[in-house]
Motif scaffolding. Structure first.
Motif, PDB file in Angstrom:
ATOM      1  N   HIS A  64      97.151  12.306 -17.140  1.00  0.00           N
ATOM      2  CA  HIS A  64      95.831  12.128 -17.753  1.00  0.00           C
ATOM      3  C   HIS A  64      95.912  11.927 -19.268  1.00  0.00           C
ATOM      4  N   LEU A  65      97.103  12.025 -19.801  1.00  0.00           N
ATOM      5  CA  LEU A  65      97.295  11.996 -21.251  1.00  0.00           C
ATOM      6  C   LEU A  65      96.764  10.713 -21.898  1.00  0.00           C
ATOM      7  N   ALA A  66      97.047   9.560 -21.299  1.00  0.00           N
ATOM      8  CA  ALA A  66      96.629   8.281 -21.893  1.00  0.00           C
ATOM      9  C   ALA A  66      95.110   8.223 -22.074  1.00  0.00           C
ATOM     10  N   GLY A  67      94.373   8.631 -21.067  1.00  0.00           N
ATOM     11  CA  GLY A  67      92.910   8.602 -21.148  1.00  0.00           C
ATOM     12  C   GLY A  67      92.365   9.584 -22.160  1.00  0.00           C
ATOM     13  N   ILE A  68      92.954  10.764 -22.220  1.00  0.00           N
ATOM     14  CA  ILE A  68      92.511  11.785 -23.174  1.00  0.00           C
ATOM     15  C   ILE A  68      92.805  11.323 -24.601  1.00  0.00           C
ATOM     16  N   ILE A  69      93.999  10.777 -24.816  1.00  0.00           N
ATOM     17  CA  ILE A  69      94.366  10.301 -26.156  1.00  0.00           C
ATOM     18  C   ILE A  69      93.445   9.167 -26.586  1.00  0.00           C
ATOM     19  N   ARG A  70      93.116   8.284 -25.665  1.00  0.00           N
ATOM     20  CA  ARG A  70      92.181   7.201 -26.001  1.00  0.00           C
ATOM     21  C   ARG A  70      90.812   7.784 -26.363  1.00  0.00           C
ATOM     22  N   SER A  71      90.360   8.770 -25.612  1.00  0.00           N
ATOM     23  CA  SER A  71      89.068   9.397 -25.892  1.00  0.00           C
ATOM     24  C   SER A  71      89.062  10.060 -27.271  1.00  0.00           C
ATOM     25  N   LEU A  72      90.143  10.775 -27.590  1.00  0.00           N
ATOM     26  CA  LEU A  72      90.244  11.388 -28.916  1.00  0.00           C
ATOM     27  C   LEU A  72      90.246  10.319 -30.008  1.00  0.00           C
ATOM     28  N   PRO A  85      89.329  -1.383 -34.226  1.00  0.00           N
ATOM     29  CA  PRO A  85      89.249  -1.785 -32.817  1.00  0.00           C
ATOM     30  C   PRO A  85      90.516  -1.429 -32.053  1.00  0.00           C
ATOM     31  N   LEU A  86      90.367  -1.335 -30.751  1.00  0.00           N
ATOM     32  CA  LEU A  86      91.495  -1.101 -29.858  1.00  0.00           C
ATOM     33  C   LEU A  86      92.083  -2.461 -29.493  1.00  0.00           C
ATOM     34  N   ILE A  87      93.390  -2.625 -29.682  1.00  0.00           N
ATOM     35  CA  ILE A  87      94.053  -3.896 -29.380  1.00  0.00           C
ATOM     36  C   ILE A  87      95.025  -3.673 -28.225  1.00  0.00           C
ATOM     37  N   PRO A  88      94.655  -4.100 -27.018  1.00  0.00           N
ATOM     38  CA  PRO A  88      95.500  -3.832 -25.863  1.00  0.00           C
ATOM     39  C   PRO A  88      96.779  -4.669 -25.789  1.00  0.00           C
ATOM     40  N   PHE A  89      96.844  -5.770 -26.501  1.00  0.00           N
ATOM     41  CA  PHE A  89      98.007  -6.660 -26.402  1.00  0.00           C
ATOM     42  C   PHE A  89      99.051  -6.426 -27.483  1.00  0.00           C
ATOM     43  N   ALA A  90      98.867  -5.445 -28.338  1.00  0.00           N
ATOM     44  CA  ALA A  90      99.764  -5.239 -29.479  1.00  0.00           C
ATOM     45  C   ALA A  90     101.200  -4.972 -29.067  1.00  0.00           C
ATOM     46  N   GLY A  91     101.418  -4.416 -27.886  1.00  0.00           N
ATOM     47  CA  GLY A  91     102.761  -4.145 -27.416  1.00  0.00           C
ATOM     48  C   GLY A  91     103.592  -5.394 -27.218  1.00  0.00           C
ATOM     49  N   LYS A  92     102.944  -6.539 -27.149  1.00  0.00           N
ATOM     50  CA  LYS A  92     103.642  -7.810 -26.940  1.00  0.00           C
ATOM     51  C   LYS A  92     104.065  -8.475 -28.247  1.00  0.00           C
ATOM     52  N   LEU A  93     103.611  -7.934 -29.374  1.00  0.00           N
ATOM     53  CA  LEU A  93     103.925  -8.543 -30.663  1.00  0.00           C
ATOM     54  C   LEU A  93     105.347  -8.192 -31.095  1.00  0.00           C
ATOM     55  N   ILE A  94     105.965  -9.076 -31.823  1.00  0.00           N
ATOM     56  CA  ILE A  94     107.350  -8.916 -32.264  1.00  0.00           C
ATOM     57  C   ILE A  94     107.407  -7.991 -33.477  1.00  0.00           C
ATOM     58  N   ALA A 160      94.186  -1.266 -36.668  1.00  0.00           N
ATOM     59  CA  ALA A 160      93.774  -1.276 -35.267  1.00  0.00           C
ATOM     60  C   ALA A 160      94.268  -0.018 -34.563  1.00  0.00           C
ATOM     61  N   ARG A 161      93.755   0.153 -33.365  1.00  0.00           N
ATOM     62  CA  ARG A 161      94.189   1.264 -32.521  1.00  0.00           C
ATOM     63  C   ARG A 161      94.937   0.713 -31.320  1.00  0.00           C
ATOM     64  N   LEU A 162      95.827   1.539 -30.800  1.00  0.00           N
ATOM     65  CA  LEU A 162      96.621   1.171 -29.638  1.00  0.00           C
ATOM     66  C   LEU A 162      96.325   2.114 -28.486  1.00  0.00           C
ATOM     67  N   GLU A 163      96.506   1.596 -27.271  1.00  0.00           N
ATOM     68  CA  GLU A 163      96.480   2.467 -26.108  1.00  0.00           C
ATOM     69  C   GLU A 163      97.793   3.240 -26.096  1.00  0.00           C
ATOM     70  N   TYR A 164      97.785   4.382 -25.461  1.00  0.00           N
ATOM     71  CA  TYR A 164      98.936   5.282 -25.486  1.00  0.00           C
ATOM     72  C   TYR A 164     100.230   4.606 -25.031  1.00  0.00           C
ATOM     73  N   GLU A 165     100.167   3.844 -23.957  1.00  0.00           N
ATOM     74  CA  GLU A 165     101.382   3.211 -23.428  1.00  0.00           C
ATOM     75  C   GLU A 165     101.961   2.201 -24.417  1.00  0.00           C
ATOM     76  N   SER A 166     101.111   1.367 -25.004  1.00  0.00           N
ATOM     77  CA  SER A 166     101.570   0.384 -25.997  1.00  0.00           C
ATOM     78  C   SER A 166     102.117   1.082 -27.230  1.00  0.00           C
ATOM     79  N   TRP A 167     101.428   2.116 -27.672  1.00  0.00           N
ATOM     80  CA  TRP A 167     101.857   2.879 -28.838  1.00  0.00           C
ATOM     81  C   TRP A 167     103.218   3.515 -28.595  1.00  0.00           C
ATOM     82  N   SER A 168     103.375   4.128 -27.442  1.00  0.00           N
ATOM     83  CA  SER A 168     104.643   4.766 -27.101  1.00  0.00           C
ATOM     84  C   SER A 168     105.779   3.734 -27.080  1.00  0.00           C
ATOM     85  N   PHE A 169     105.524   2.591 -26.474  1.00  0.00           N
ATOM     86  CA  PHE A 169     106.516   1.519 -26.416  1.00  0.00           C
ATOM     87  C   PHE A 169     106.872   1.037 -27.830  1.00  0.00           C
ATOM     88  N   LEU A 170     105.861   0.768 -28.644  1.00  0.00           N
ATOM     89  CA  LEU A 170     106.108   0.245 -29.994  1.00  0.00           C
ATOM     90  C   LEU A 170     106.787   1.261 -30.904  1.00  0.00           C
TER      91      LEU A 170
END
Length: 177
Positions: A64-72, A85-94, A160-170
């Motif tokens: 549930h961590l990803a949803g809670i972190i996004r809510s916070l 803003p939340l940018i869902p595609f940021a994990g794809k950037l170089i 910008a803001r990232l979703e937890y998974e993208s942030w963790s990856f980056l």
């Protein structure tokens, strides 16, 4: 940790903690324990963001961590003007390796704040992002100061803001965590 990086971390912790309590996203006790966890992690050279630390302190399970972190993050962002803003595609950037090499101090600060630089266009336009909009805002200010000092230009900065998974990856990719 050098002086201004430590000051940036302290400012980030103070501002994030204050805003989390102000917007009723977390209790003062949870925030206090989470700040201690962040400081302990930093002392062990394992950066930890306060937003993630608060989510874990509140007892949320990993699934549930990803949803809670996004809510916070949503609650923090709603208090900022403009709201990042939340940018869902940021994990794809170089990763901007040349920028990090040219501004090693910024790279070190970005690592401590866990705020990746998500794009750089000739130091005229730079983007930063995190799960924590306050960390991203603080890093953007430091980047603007550093670029202005070196090149006498004020770059356009996107926060910008990232979703937890993208942030963790980056953060793993950019900071070798």
């Amino acid at each position: 940790m050098s002086g201004d990086i430590g000051k940036a971390l302290d400012a980030c912790l103070d501002q994030t903690a204050e805003l989390l309590v102000f917007c009723r996203a977390a209790s003062q006790i949870d925030v206090s324990h989470a700040v201690d966890a962040v400081r302990k992690a930093q002392a062990g050279n394992h950066p930890l963001d306060l937003v993630e630390a608060v989510a874990r302190e509140q007892g949320h399970q990993e699934e549930h961590l990803a949803g809670i972190i996004r809510s916070l993050g949503d609650k923090l962002a709603a208090e900022l003007n403009p709201s990042p803003p939340l940018i869902p595609f940021a994990g794809k950037l170089i990763a901007p390796s040349a920028f990090y090499e040219s501004f090693d101090h910024i790279h070190k600060m970005a690592r401590v704040l866990l705020t990746p630089v998500i794009f750089v266009e000739d130091t005229d336009s730079i983007g930063v992002a995190s799960i924590n909009p306050i960390a991203a805002t603080l890093l953007a200010e430091k980047i603007q100061e550093a670029v202005s000092r070196r090149f006498d230009i004020r770059p356009f900065l996107t926060i910008a803001r990232l979703e937890y998974e993208s942030w963790s990856f980056l953060t793993h990719k950019h900071f070798e965590l």
